[in-house]
Design a protein around this motif. Structure first.
Motif, mmCIF file in Angstrom:
data_model
loop_
_atom_site.group_PDB
_atom_site.id
_atom_site.type_symbol
_atom_site.label_atom_id
_atom_site.label_comp_id
_atom_site.label_asym_id
_atom_site.label_seq_id
_atom_site.Cartn_x
_atom_site.Cartn_y
_atom_site.Cartn_z
ATOM 1 N N SER A 17 0.850 -1.188 0.000
ATOM 2 C CA SER A 17 0.000 0.000 0.000
ATOM 3 C C SER A 17 0.889 1.242 0.000
ATOM 4 O O SER A 17 2.085 1.169 0.240
ATOM 5 N N SER A 18 0.298 2.376 -0.250
ATOM 6 C CA SER A 18 1.074 3.618 -0.271
ATOM 7 C C SER A 18 1.580 3.983 1.129
ATOM 8 O O SER A 18 2.416 4.858 1.270
ATOM 9 N N SER A 19 1.096 3.302 2.162
ATOM 10 C CA SER A 19 1.531 3.608 3.527
ATOM 11 C C SER A 19 2.657 2.684 3.987
ATOM 12 O O SER A 19 2.839 2.468 5.174
ATOM 13 N N CYS A 20 3.415 2.140 3.060
ATOM 14 C CA CYS A 20 4.524 1.251 3.392
ATOM 15 C C CYS A 20 5.560 1.989 4.231
ATOM 16 O O CYS A 20 5.980 3.089 3.895
ATOM 17 N N VAL A 21 5.937 1.380 5.363
ATOM 18 C CA VAL A 21 6.908 1.993 6.276
ATOM 19 C C VAL A 21 8.115 1.069 6.392
ATOM 20 O O VAL A 21 7.988 -0.076 6.827
ATOM 21 N N PRO A 22 9.311 1.539 6.003
ATOM 22 C CA PRO A 22 10.503 0.697 6.113
ATOM 23 C C PRO A 22 10.836 0.413 7.582
ATOM 24 O O PRO A 22 10.587 1.228 8.456
ATOM 25 N N LEU A 23 11.397 -0.775 7.824
ATOM 26 C CA LEU A 23 11.791 -1.154 9.183
ATOM 27 C C LEU A 23 12.872 -2.211 9.083
ATOM 28 O O LEU A 23 12.775 -3.139 8.278
ATOM 29 N N ASP A 24 13.924 -2.073 9.876
ATOM 30 C CA ASP A 24 14.879 -3.171 10.018
ATOM 31 C C ASP A 24 15.376 -3.198 11.454
ATOM 32 O O ASP A 24 15.438 -2.178 12.123
ATOM 33 N N PHE A 25 15.629 -4.413 11.929
ATOM 34 C CA PHE A 25 16.135 -4.597 13.280
ATOM 35 C C PHE A 25 16.847 -5.932 13.388
ATOM 36 O O PHE A 25 16.704 -6.800 12.531
ATOM 37 N N SER A 26 17.624 -6.071 14.444
ATOM 38 C CA SER A 26 18.234 -7.363 14.746
ATOM 39 C C SER A 26 18.153 -7.580 16.245
ATOM 40 O O SER A 26 18.034 -6.632 17.028
ATOM 41 N N ALA A 27 18.186 -8.845 16.644
ATOM 42 C CA ALA A 27 18.130 -9.218 18.058
ATOM 43 C C ALA A 27 18.904 -10.508 18.264
ATOM 44 O O ALA A 27 18.852 -11.408 17.429
ATOM 45 N N SER A 28 19.624 -10.563 19.378
ATOM 46 C CA SER A 28 20.298 -11.787 19.814
ATOM 47 C C SER A 28 19.626 -12.179 21.115
ATOM 48 O O SER A 28 19.619 -11.408 22.083
ATOM 49 N N LEU A 29 19.040 -13.360 21.137
ATOM 50 C CA LEU A 29 18.229 -13.796 22.268
ATOM 51 C C LEU A 29 18.858 -15.010 22.931
ATOM 52 O O LEU A 29 19.912 -15.476 22.522
ATOM 53 N N GLY A 30 18.210 -15.531 23.944
ATOM 54 C CA GLY A 30 18.709 -16.720 24.614
ATOM 55 C C GLY A 30 18.745 -17.917 23.687
ATOM 56 O O GLY A 30 18.190 -17.898 22.583
ATOM 57 N N ASN A 31 19.424 -18.990 24.125
ATOM 58 C CA ASN A 31 19.575 -20.229 23.342
ATOM 59 C C ASN A 31 20.197 -19.995 21.972
ATOM 60 O O ASN A 31 19.862 -20.658 21.001
ATOM 61 N N ASN A 32 21.080 -19.001 21.855
ATOM 62 C CA ASN A 32 21.758 -18.679 20.589
ATOM 63 C C ASN A 32 20.809 -18.362 19.438
ATOM 64 O O ASN A 32 21.132 -18.598 18.282
ATOM 65 N N GLN A 33 19.633 -17.846 19.747
ATOM 66 C CA GLN A 33 18.687 -17.452 18.704
ATOM 67 C C GLN A 33 19.033 -16.028 18.267
ATOM 68 O O GLN A 33 19.076 -15.114 19.078
ATOM 69 N N THR A 34 19.303 -15.850 16.983
ATOM 70 C CA THR A 34 19.665 -14.553 16.437
ATOM 71 C C THR A 34 18.717 -14.242 15.281
ATOM 72 O O THR A 34 18.508 -15.091 14.414
ATOM 73 N N PHE A 35 18.139 -13.046 15.296
ATOM 74 C CA PHE A 35 17.155 -12.683 14.288
ATOM 75 C C PHE A 35 17.505 -11.362 13.640
ATOM 76 O O PHE A 35 17.992 -10.449 14.288
ATOM 77 N N TYR A 37 15.634 -8.645 10.646
ATOM 78 C CA TYR A 37 14.411 -8.367 9.906
ATOM 79 C C TYR A 37 14.613 -7.082 9.118
ATOM 80 O O TYR A 37 15.176 -6.116 9.636
ATOM 81 N N LYS A 38 14.165 -7.093 7.878
ATOM 82 C CA LYS A 38 14.239 -5.875 7.067
ATOM 83 C C LYS A 38 13.003 -5.810 6.182
ATOM 84 O O LYS A 38 12.675 -6.754 5.479
ATOM 85 N N HIS A 39 12.325 -4.683 6.265
ATOM 86 C CA HIS A 39 11.160 -4.411 5.428
ATOM 87 C C HIS A 39 11.491 -3.118 4.691
ATOM 88 O O HIS A 39 11.697 -2.086 5.317
ATOM 89 N N GLN A 40 11.590 -3.207 3.381
ATOM 90 C CA GLN A 40 11.922 -2.005 2.621
ATOM 91 C C GLN A 40 10.844 -1.721 1.606
ATOM 92 O O GLN A 40 10.109 -2.616 1.190
ATOM 93 N N CYS A 41 10.746 -0.481 1.225
ATOM 94 C CA CYS A 41 9.735 -0.032 0.274
ATOM 95 C C CYS A 41 10.434 0.637 -0.909
ATOM 96 O O CYS A 41 11.488 1.244 -0.738
ATOM 97 N N CYS A 42 9.851 0.506 -2.086
ATOM 98 C CA CYS A 42 10.387 1.203 -3.255
ATOM 99 C C CYS A 42 9.223 1.652 -4.125
ATOM 100 O O CYS A 42 8.120 1.117 -4.020
ATOM 101 N N GLN A 43 9.459 2.622 -4.966
ATOM 102 C CA GLN A 43 8.377 3.236 -5.743
ATOM 103 C C GLN A 43 8.466 3.000 -7.247
ATOM 104 O O GLN A 43 7.493 3.167 -7.956
#
Length: 159
Positions: A17-35, A37-43
């Motif tokens: 939709s025209s309301s696309c909002v970019p977002l990226d993040f990373s996290a290192s959690l317990g039990n060696n879980q590493t995440f 995420y990247k949401h990008q928008c283009c026109q």
């Protein structure tokens, strides 16, 4: 999206939709879980054909320590302390809900962009809710998140 030692990549492309909002993040959690995420928008026309790159995580400690744990289908876990690296300077608490029965509870280090996410939908409609505190958080984080999780659990039971 990357998780733990194994790199798992899930890529979705399409029209937003025209309301696309970019977002990226990373996290290192317990039990060696590493995440990551990247949401990008283009026109531009067919702009989603371009290759999609996640930023590389740093392995250099940044002086921050956070309680860390990872639990599936349980609203609590026993945290250990995790040494944060790179731009992951916040202690994060994560609740992931998918449908009426699947729940993830996790704690660890995250980038500031992972803080205060509300109802963000990732990977097969897992709804993420996050809360961050300054680095070097202590036991008060666990008790705070236990109260929030109890509220989510009760809300889920009523729905």
């Amino acid at each position: 999206f990357f998780a733990g030692e194994l790199l798992q990549s899930v890529e979705e492309k399409g029209c937003a939709s025209s309301s696309c909002v970019p977002l990226d993040f990373s996290a290192s959690l317990g039990n060696n879980q590493t995440f990551g995420y990247k949401h990008q928008c283009c026109q531009d026309e067919l702009c989603n054909k371009r290759e999609f790159q996640l930023p590389q995580k740093s392995s250099h400690p940044n002086g921050i320590k956070c309680p860390a744990c990872y639990s599936v289908d349980d609203i609590s876990c026993e945290p250990d302390f995790l040494t944060c690296t790179g731009t992951e300077t916040k202690c994060v608490n994560v609740i992931g809900i998918s449908g009426p029965i699947f729940m993830i509870f996790a704690m660890g280090c995250a980038t500031e962009t992972a803080c205060n996410l509300k109802n963000i939908s990732i990977l097969n409609n897992i709804k993420l809710h996050t809360y961050c505190v300054e680095g070097n958080g202590g036991p008060r984080v666990t008790s705070f998140m236990s109260s929030i999780l109890t509220g989510f659990f009760l809300l889920k039971a009523l729905l």
